[in-house]
Design an enzyme around this catalytic site. Structure first.
Site, PDB file in Angstrom:
ATOM      1  N   GLU A  57      -0.002  -1.151   5.601  1.00 57.05           N
ATOM      2  CA  GLU A  57       1.017  -0.753   6.575  1.00 57.05           C
ATOM      3  C   GLU A  57       0.900   0.712   6.943  1.00 57.05           C
ATOM      4  O   GLU A  57       1.291   1.117   8.045  1.00 57.05           O
ATOM      5  CB  GLU A  57       2.408  -1.036   5.997  1.00 57.05           C
ATOM      6  CG  GLU A  57       3.567  -0.837   6.970  1.00 57.05           C
ATOM      7  CD  GLU A  57       4.135   0.589   6.980  1.00 57.05           C
ATOM      8  OE1 GLU A  57       4.936   0.898   7.875  1.00 57.05           O
ATOM      9  OE2 GLU A  57       3.768   1.400   6.088  1.00 57.05           O
ATOM     10  N   GLU A  58       0.369   1.526   6.029  1.00 55.01           N
ATOM     11  CA  GLU A  58       0.377   2.972   6.219  1.00 55.01           C
ATOM     12  C   GLU A  58      -0.761   3.482   7.102  1.00 55.01           C
ATOM     13  O   GLU A  58      -0.847   4.686   7.353  1.00 55.01           O
ATOM     14  CB  GLU A  58       0.300   3.679   4.858  1.00 55.01           C
ATOM     15  CG  GLU A  58       1.480   3.402   3.929  1.00 55.01           C
ATOM     16  CD  GLU A  58       2.763   4.087   4.357  1.00 55.01           C
ATOM     17  OE1 GLU A  58       2.783   4.684   5.457  1.00 55.01           O
ATOM     18  OE2 GLU A  58       3.732   4.023   3.599  1.00 55.01           O
ATOM     19  N   ASP A  90       0.819  -1.210   0.000  1.00 50.60           N
ATOM     20  CA  ASP A  90       0.000   0.000   0.000  1.00 50.60           C
ATOM     21  C   ASP A  90       0.852   1.260   0.000  1.00 50.60           C
ATOM     22  O   ASP A  90       2.051   1.238   0.304  1.00 50.60           O
ATOM     23  CB  ASP A  90      -0.960   0.008   1.198  1.00 50.60           C
ATOM     24  CG  ASP A  90      -0.241   0.073   2.532  1.00 50.60           C
ATOM     25  OD1 ASP A  90       0.776  -0.631   2.705  1.00 50.60           O
ATOM     26  OD2 ASP A  90      -0.702   0.816   3.438  1.00 50.60           O
ATOM     27  N   ASP A 130       8.671   4.656  -0.860  1.00 51.14           N
ATOM     28  CA  ASP A 130       8.020   3.962   0.257  1.00 51.14           C
ATOM     29  C   ASP A 130       6.813   3.183  -0.245  1.00 51.14           C
ATOM     30  O   ASP A 130       5.694   3.685  -0.213  1.00 51.14           O
ATOM     31  CB  ASP A 130       7.600   4.996   1.307  1.00 51.14           C
ATOM     32  CG  ASP A 130       7.080   4.373   2.585  1.00 51.14           C
ATOM     33  OD1 ASP A 130       7.267   3.161   2.774  1.00 51.14           O
ATOM     34  OD2 ASP A 130       6.479   5.103   3.387  1.00 51.14           O
ATOM     35  N   GLU A 165      11.910  -1.535   3.812  1.00 50.23           N
ATOM     36  CA  GLU A 165      11.564  -0.127   3.972  1.00 50.23           C
ATOM     37  C   GLU A 165      12.650   0.759   3.363  1.00 50.23           C
ATOM     38  O   GLU A 165      13.803   0.342   3.216  1.00 50.23           O
ATOM     39  CB  GLU A 165      11.407   0.213   5.453  1.00 50.23           C
ATOM     40  CG  GLU A 165      10.134  -0.308   6.093  1.00 50.23           C
ATOM     41  CD  GLU A 165       8.919   0.558   5.773  1.00 50.23           C
ATOM     42  OE1 GLU A 165       9.081   1.579   5.066  1.00 50.23           O
ATOM     43  OE2 GLU A 165       7.820   0.211   6.224  1.00 50.23           O
ATOM     44  N   HIS A 187       6.165   9.853   1.416  1.00 48.25           N
ATOM     45  CA  HIS A 187       4.903  10.577   1.599  1.00 48.25           C
ATOM     46  C   HIS A 187       4.938  11.987   0.998  1.00 48.25           C
ATOM     47  O   HIS A 187       3.957  12.716   1.129  1.00 48.25           O
ATOM     48  CB  HIS A 187       4.503  10.639   3.082  1.00 48.25           C
ATOM     49  CG  HIS A 187       4.412   9.303   3.744  1.00 48.25           C
ATOM     50  ND1 HIS A 187       4.064   9.168   5.072  1.00 48.25           N
ATOM     51  CD2 HIS A 187       4.619   8.050   3.282  1.00 48.25           C
ATOM     52  CE1 HIS A 187       4.062   7.886   5.390  1.00 48.25           C
ATOM     53  NE2 HIS A 187       4.401   7.186   4.315  1.00 48.25           N
TER      54      HIS A 187
END
Length: 357
Positions: free
Chosen positions: A129-130, A75, A99, A158, A332
Site C-alpha cells: 500500500e505504501e 507493508d 500505520d 488505517e 512514517h
C-alpha cells in the site's frame, strides 16, 4: 521461522500488534508476514482462505444478508532505526505500530476469535500500500479476483486515532511550465527568464483560497500547493524553462475531470499537464452497516483529509470508512508509536459492532 502468531498472541490485540510489528515487512518484502497470516487463517475452521501474491483473504460464508470487509495493509515504509518494537509505559514504539499493524491486529484477532459475526465478513491482509499503485494488493486482486472484493460495506483499518474518518479526498499532481528564452547571464536583457516567470504561478498559489466543503456532515478542507520547482541550465545562462509541480487535494464532491478543470482555471495562461490523479470517496454514511458501526463507536465521524484505499472500494460502489487505533500524525516517523489503550478500545468497538446480538 517459527510462526510467532501463536493462539495466546492471537487472543490479545496488544500482543498481536507487537508480534506483527516484529515481522519486518517493508513494501515488496511482505512474504514472511503473509506466510504467517496465511498459516493462521488456514487453520480456522469458520473461514475460507485464499492468497494472491502476498495478499491474503479469508471470509465467512454464513448466509448473512450483508457482507462487510475489514482491510489492512501488511507493508510498512522503510525502517528508520525503529525495529524491532519497544515498550515505554502505555506506548508501543516501532515501524508500523501506527500505520498500520495495530489495525491489522484488529482484523486478524477478530478473524480468529469471532466465528459467528452478525454479517458475513471478508478479511483482507494486503501488500504494497505504501508504494506505487501498480503493486497494491487491492489493485492486483481487483484485476485477478474481483469477486473477492464484493461487499456491502468496508472498513479500512488505517490510523485515525480511534475516530471514524469518512470517505477521503481526491488527489492530483500537475506540472505548470513557464517558458522563456536563453541568453548569456552577462547580457540577460537579450533573453527571457523562465524562473522569474514562475513568480506569477507562485503568486496565484499564495493568494489561493481553498474550499471547505461539508458532505453528509463531514468537513473536507482542500489544499493547493507547490511541492517542487525545477529549472535552470547553467550558472551563466538565463533559463528558458521552469517547471512547478503542484499538489491538489480536493473534496470528494469533485471527480478528477472537475479537479483538472479547476486547475486549468486557476493557472489560465500557463502550460499545465496532469501527471497523476486519484478520485476521492464520498462518506457513504447512510449504509445500514455504516450506521450500526457509527453507533458502536459512539462518536460523530469526520472527513478524511488525505487519500486512502477507501477510494478503491468506493469506485466499486462499496461505501467505506477509515478506522484504526494509530495516530495518523505519527505515521512514517522515526518515533512512530501507538497507545495500548487505543488498541484495546478499538478492538472492543469492532467486536461490539460485529458480534451477533
Amino acid at each position: 521461522m517459527q510462526n510467532p502468531l501463536t493462539p495466546e498472541v492471537l487472543a490479545d490485540p496488544v500482543a498481536l500488534t507487537r508480534a506483527l510489528v516484529d515481522i519486518e515487512s517493508v513494501s515488496l518484502n511482505e512474504k514472511a508476514i503473509a506466510d504467517c497470516v496465511e498459516e493462521v487463517l488456514r487453520g480456522v475452521p469458520h473461514l475460507t482462505t485464499y492468497r494472491h501474491s502476498n495478499t491474503v483473504m479469508a471470509r465467512t460464508d454464513l448466509g448473512r444478508a450483508q457482507r462487510v470487509v475489514l482491510a489492512g495493509h501488511l507493508d510498512t515504509v522503510p525502517l528508520n532505526d525503529n525495529f524491532p518494537s519497544t515498550m515505554r509505559g502505555d506506548l508501543m514504539y516501532g515501524c508500523g505500530t501506527s500505520d498500520m499493524k495495530s489495525g491489522v491486529a484488529f482484523a486478524l484477532h477478530l478473524a480468529v476469535t469471532l466465528p459467528d459475526p452478525r454479517y458475513d465478513v471478508t478479511y483482507f491482509f494486503y501488500e504494497a500500500e505504501e508504494i506505487e499503485s501498480r503493486y497494491n494488493g487491492l489493485t492486483l486482486v481487483s484485476q485477478a479476483h474481483p469477486e473477492w472484493l464484493e461487499a456491502d460495506f468496508a472498513v479500512l483499518l488505517e490510523p485515525t486515532y480511534g475516530i471514524v474518518e469518512a470517505g477521503c479526498q481526491g488527489t492530483m499532481r500537475a506540472i505548470v511550465t513557464t517558458h522563456g528564452e536563453r541568453a548569456h547571464a552577462a547580457r540577460s536583457w537579450h533573453g527571457v527568464n523562465a524562473i522569474h516567470g514562475a513568480g506569477e504561478v507562485l503568486r496565484r498559489l499564495t493568494s489561493y483560497e481553498a474550499r471547505r466543503v461539508t458532505i453528509e456532515g463531514c468537513d473536507y478542507r482542500e489544499g493547493l500547493n507547490a511541492v517542487r520547482i525545477t529549472g535552470g541550465v547553467a550558472g551563466n545562462v538565463i533559463p528558458d524553462r521552469c517547471e512547478i509541480e503542484i499538489n491538489y487535494r480536493y473534496a470528494p464532491d469533485r471527480d478528477p475531470a472537475a479537479a483538472e478543470a479547476h486547475l486549468r482555471e486557476v493557472f489560465a495562461g500557463f502550460e499545465l499537464a496532469v501527471t497523476d490523479a486519484a478520485a476521492g470517496a464520498a462518506p457513504g454514511l447512510d449504509n445500514p452497516p455504516a450506521q450500526e458501526f457509527l453507533a458502536a463507536v459512539g462518536a460523530a465521524p469526520i472527513g478524511k483529509l488525505g487519500w486512502t484505499d477507501v477510494a478503491r472500494f468506493a469506485a466499486m460502489g462499496i461505501p467505506a470508512l477509515n478506522f484504526g487505533p494509530g495516530d495518523p500524525n505519527l505515521a512514517h516517523h522515526k518515533d512512530e508509536h501507538v497507545e495500548l489503550t487505543k488498541i484495546r478500545d478499538g478492538a472492543a468497538t469492532l467486536h461490539r459492532w460485529l458480534a451477533s446480538s
